[in-house]
Design an enzyme around this catalytic site. Structure first.
Site, mmCIF file in Angstrom:
data_model
loop_
_atom_site.group_PDB
_atom_site.id
_atom_site.type_symbol
_atom_site.label_atom_id
_atom_site.label_comp_id
_atom_site.label_asym_id
_atom_site.label_seq_id
_atom_site.Cartn_x
_atom_site.Cartn_y
_atom_site.Cartn_z
ATOM 1 N N TYR A 53 -1.956 -13.163 -10.833
ATOM 2 C CA TYR A 53 -0.788 -13.748 -11.491
ATOM 3 C C TYR A 53 -1.180 -14.468 -12.782
ATOM 4 O O TYR A 53 -1.990 -15.403 -12.764
ATOM 5 C CB TYR A 53 -0.042 -14.702 -10.548
ATOM 6 C CG TYR A 53 0.432 -14.048 -9.257
ATOM 7 C CD1 TYR A 53 0.559 -12.665 -9.147
ATOM 8 C CD2 TYR A 53 0.750 -14.814 -8.146
ATOM 9 C CE1 TYR A 53 0.983 -12.065 -7.966
ATOM 10 C CE2 TYR A 53 1.172 -14.228 -6.962
ATOM 11 C CZ TYR A 53 1.286 -12.848 -6.881
ATOM 12 O OH TYR A 53 1.696 -12.272 -5.710
ATOM 13 N N HIS A 111 -5.151 -8.370 -1.690
ATOM 14 C CA HIS A 111 -3.813 -8.170 -2.277
ATOM 15 C C HIS A 111 -3.174 -6.840 -1.857
ATOM 16 O O HIS A 111 -1.986 -6.765 -1.602
ATOM 17 C CB HIS A 111 -3.909 -8.288 -3.800
ATOM 18 C CG HIS A 111 -2.660 -8.803 -4.442
ATOM 19 N ND1 HIS A 111 -2.644 -9.608 -5.541
ATOM 20 C CD2 HIS A 111 -1.360 -8.627 -4.131
ATOM 21 C CE1 HIS A 111 -1.398 -9.897 -5.878
ATOM 22 N NE2 HIS A 111 -0.607 -9.308 -5.038
#
Ligand SMILES: NC(=O)c1ccc[n+]([C@@H]2O[C@H](COP(=O)([O-])OP(=O)(O)OC[C@H]3O[C@@H](n4cnc5c(N)ncnc54)[C@H](OP(=O)(O)O)[C@@H]3O)[C@@H](O)[C@H]2O)c1
Length: 278
Positions: A53, A111
């Site tokens: 992010y 992830h």
């Protein structure tokens, strides 16, 4: 704040905060940190981030938001699949710890599945756990078959959570993944619970239920996403008005009638579906 049990019995908040699209270049990291801090003050003390992010910017933004209150929080971060090798995992973890300005990550997730052997990733996670760099590890975007394979690996059954997309408009996990995880006492973390602020919020069903509760469709979407005792939900909000709404959604209990209204427009799955990721 309602809680969800991790496999070892530790309780974590059922309602947390996401950070995707925060800490990005050209964004307003100061205002975003303020929004996260407001959420913390309102009880949303589980916070989800990732090295991905803002290319590390979200973790840096979060470091400012959690300054002085870190010990009261449950911080989740994620390693990129391309970094998920035996040597890549500890290196990525160190970088995340540095950006977060903390000495441990409470829950560290893969992830999504990549090309490094999963057994290597698990081994690296276990080594980090032994060193106290992470408290728990888990996965993200794993479907039921992926989970079945994972728990067969050495220490694979130590997986503490699986973070997947889940909202009223995308219920595929209810057919197989959610029951499987519940049976194995592995919590699901629901991402994009308000459908990324898009079309889901125009749902007539959510609007009708919202009216009954004097709430907003987003609040109903959040209450719905966390109605199962094995699901943690992590809405992201940069707007303080949204943060306040989302925190209050944790107190909404949907009735059987509410759920029936939502089911009529957003029916549960009747068969196996491939895992949704957007
Ligand atoms: N593991 C993965 O692969 C994965 C993938 C996606 C997301 N995630 C995690 O899950 C978190 C949540 O998912 P998400 O960010 O995709 O989507 P989301 O939380 O469903 O939606 C975020 C969007 O909804 C808006 N919003 C939030 N609360 C609202 C409210 N009360 N009323 C109206 N709009 C509202 C936000 O606006 P403002 O920001 O303007 O307030 C933002 O535009 C992420 O931030 C991330 O931490 C993980």
């Amino acid at each position: 704040m309602r809680t969800v049990r991790l496999p070892d019995g530790t309780e974590v908040p059922a309602l947390g905060q996401g950070t995707w699209h925060m800490g990005e270049r050209g964004g307003s990291a100061k205002a975003e940190a303020g929004a996260i801090r407001l959420g913390i003050d309102l009880g949303m003390t589980l916070i989800d981030t990732a090295e991905m992010y803002g290319n590390g910017g979200a973790e840096e933004m979060l470091a400012d938001a959690i300054h002085g209150v870190r010990d009261s929080l449950f911080i989740v971060s994620k390693v990129y699949p391309q970094n998920a090798s035996r040597s890549g995992v500890p290196a990525a973890c160190e970088r995340s710890l540095k950006r977060l300005r903390t000495d441990r990550i409470d829950l560290y997730l893969l992830h999504w599945r990549g090309s490094h052997p999963l057994a290597e990733t698990v081994e690296a996670f276990e080594a980090l756990r032994a060193k106290g760099k992470i408290r728990y590890w888990g996965v993200s975007n794993f479907d039921a078959r992926d989970m079945q394979g994972l728990v067969q690996l050495p220490d694979g059954a130590h997986c503490a959570a699986n973070q997947v997309l889940y909202h009223a408009g995308s219920r595929g996990i209810e057919f197989d993944l959610l029951p499987w995880c519940t049976q194995h006492r592995i919590p699901i973390m629901a991402y994009s619970p308000v459908g990324q602020g898009g079309r889901l919020l125009q749902s007539r069903a959510l609007e009708a239920v919202a009216k009954r509760h004097k709430a907003t469709p987003a609040q109903i979407a959040i209450a719905w996403s966390m109605r199962d005792p094995n699901v943690i939900t992590i809405p992201k909000a940069s707007d303080p008005k949204h943060v306040r709404e989302n925190a209050a959604a944790g107190a909404i209990t949907l009735t059987a009638e509410d759920l029936a209204v939502i089911d009529a427009t957003h029916p549960p799955p009747r068969g196996r579906q491939s895992l949704d990721i957007s």
